[in-house]
Enzyme design. Structure first.
Site, mmCIF file in Angstrom:
data_model
loop_
_atom_site.group_PDB
_atom_site.id
_atom_site.type_symbol
_atom_site.label_atom_id
_atom_site.label_comp_id
_atom_site.label_asym_id
_atom_site.label_seq_id
_atom_site.Cartn_x
_atom_site.Cartn_y
_atom_site.Cartn_z
ATOM 1 C CE LYS A 44 -74.031 14.069 20.310
ATOM 2 N NZ LYS A 44 -72.894 13.665 19.537
ATOM 3 N NE ARG A 96 -68.188 7.511 19.934
ATOM 4 C CZ ARG A 96 -69.187 8.230 19.425
ATOM 5 N NH1 ARG A 96 -69.023 8.841 18.271
ATOM 6 N NH2 ARG A 96 -70.339 8.323 20.037
ATOM 7 C CE1 TYR A 112 -59.349 36.660 -2.893
ATOM 8 C CE2 TYR A 112 -60.987 35.441 -1.625
ATOM 9 C CZ TYR A 112 -60.191 36.566 -1.807
ATOM 10 O OH TYR A 112 -60.243 37.582 -0.894
ATOM 11 C CG MET A 158 -63.852 34.414 5.885
ATOM 12 S SD MET A 158 -62.688 35.437 6.788
ATOM 13 C CE MET A 158 -61.132 34.654 6.427
#
Ligand SMILES: Cc1ncc(COP(=O)(O)O)c(C=O)c1O
Length: 369
Positions: free
Chosen positions: A44, A140, A262, A310
């Site tokens: 998955k 679940r 930053y 980023m």
């Protein structure tokens, strides 16, 4: 290297090498440990971020015949590359998508009496095999105790369904001594006893290492196939499968008292050489590793200084030979020396999240046997 591939390589900020033969080796190691039980494969989330189109066929070549995914769309993707594989959707039978299960030969893991009834309502000749999940303590997915009791009382609710196996999932398998492990095993065994001759699937990666009494007939490992440690606190019995390297874009010298990045969270206590690397949190490299993480440049371990942004990470490369810490040089972010488990621990998460967060901007290189 063909020209376009070479050009793409030159344009990339980082390179993710996925060693398919190491994934196959891990499949063989787990199969060996399982003895007579079957080793399926959980693929998955794009094979835990490593690329299902490459990983699933490699696992098939290693002997896997049964695959597990979370969603019907993921199952369709696996059936495209492995048309004869059995692919089970752990999320169940998605209402409204029933026809897709039939059209693509996708096997649902039926998680409730409602799903069992909906599956039976479809034309029997077109239905692939299904599985039934029993909730043994994870709260679940799967039949809760009251629905399981109704099924035991009235097995005709299953009439006409070709059942591949019964399954359940462990909550605390990575904690060897957790009392819930044996409680869940007992609850699952009690449920299965009511359906004699039915095959049973229980163990995930860590469950395989809890011992043979957890193996039942079919195991469903995921993270261990991809090199994650299924036995936290002990040496990792799996082979490492990925290497993530990123290029240095620029190197600069800063004076004592100057800050980096930053928020100015790092201030140089002495003259310092900073290398800026072309990977950031947009690539799945956790911002939490700001001022905590470490990378490898050749044989040198270099600390991350300042905030991860980023697209960029800044490193303190003071004292390293200039011909090693120079623009264009490749820094190791993940590999044998800094594993997915090491990174997960520092970032306060788990190897699963590190793997499935790996970004889409890397240039991917698949190593085959
Ligand atoms: C139902 C089920 N079985 C098996 C697995 C594979 O687990 P692991 O990656 O721990 O081996 C998962 C993954 O979360 C799962 O949800």
């Amino acid at each position: 290297m063909p020209t376009e591939r070479a050009a793409a390589h030159a344009r990339a900020g980082a390179y993710l090498e996925v060693d398919l033969s190491a994934i196959q080796e891990n499949y063989r190691r787990l199969s060996g440990r399982l003895g007579r039980a079957e080793c399926a494969a959980v693929v998955k989330a794009d094979a835990y971020g490593l690329g299902v189109n490459k990983v699933a066929p490699a696992l098939w070549a290693a002997g896997a015949r049964r695959f597990f995914v979370a969603l019907p769309d993921e199952a369709i993707a696996v059936r495209k590359v492995l048309p004869t594989a059995q692919v089970f959707v752990l999320g169940g039978l998605f209402g409204g998508a029933e026809r897709d299960y039939l059209a693509h030969g996708i096997c649902p893991v039926l998680n409730s009496l409602g799903e069992i009834a909906a599956w039976r309502a479809l034309p029997p000749a077109e239905r692939p095999p299904a599985a039934i999940q029993f909730d043994s303590g994870l709260s679940r997915l799967g039949l809760p105790a009251d629905e399981a009791a109704r099924l035991i009382d009235d097995p005709s609710l299953l009439e006409g369904i070709e059942l591949g196996f019964l399954m359940s999932h462990l909550a605390c398998a990575e904690e060897q001594e957790h009392p819930l492990n044996s409680r869940q095993r007992q609850a699952f065994s009690d449920f299965c006893r009511r359906f004699p001759r039915m095959r049973r699937s229980f163990a995930n990666s860590s469950g395989i290492f809890l011992g043979p009494e957890y193996h039942f007939d079919i195991a469903r490992p995921g993270v261990a196939l991809y090199g994650g440690n299924p036995t936290p606190g002990c040496e990792n019995p799996m082979a490492s499968c990925i290497r993530l390297r990123s290029r240095i874009l620029q190197v600069r010298d800063i004076a004592r008292g100057e800050s980096v990045g930053y928020g100015a969270t790092f201030t140089a206590a002495q003259p310092t050489r900073i290398a800026t690397v072309a990977t950031g949190y947009a690539d799945g490299y956790s911002r939490y590793l700001s001022n905590i993480g470490r990378l490898w440049l050749a044989d040198y371990c270099v600390p991350i200084v300042g905030r991860i942004s980023m697209d960029l990470i800044t490193l303190d490369v003071s004292g390293l030979p200039a011909d090693i810490s120079m623009p264009g040089a490749l820094v190791d972010l993940i590999g044998d020396r800094e594993t997915v488990d090491d990174i997960a621990e520092k970032a306060g998460t788990i190897a699963y999240e590190v793997l499935t967060s790996l970004g889409g901007r890397f240039h991917r290189i698949y190593k085959e046997a």
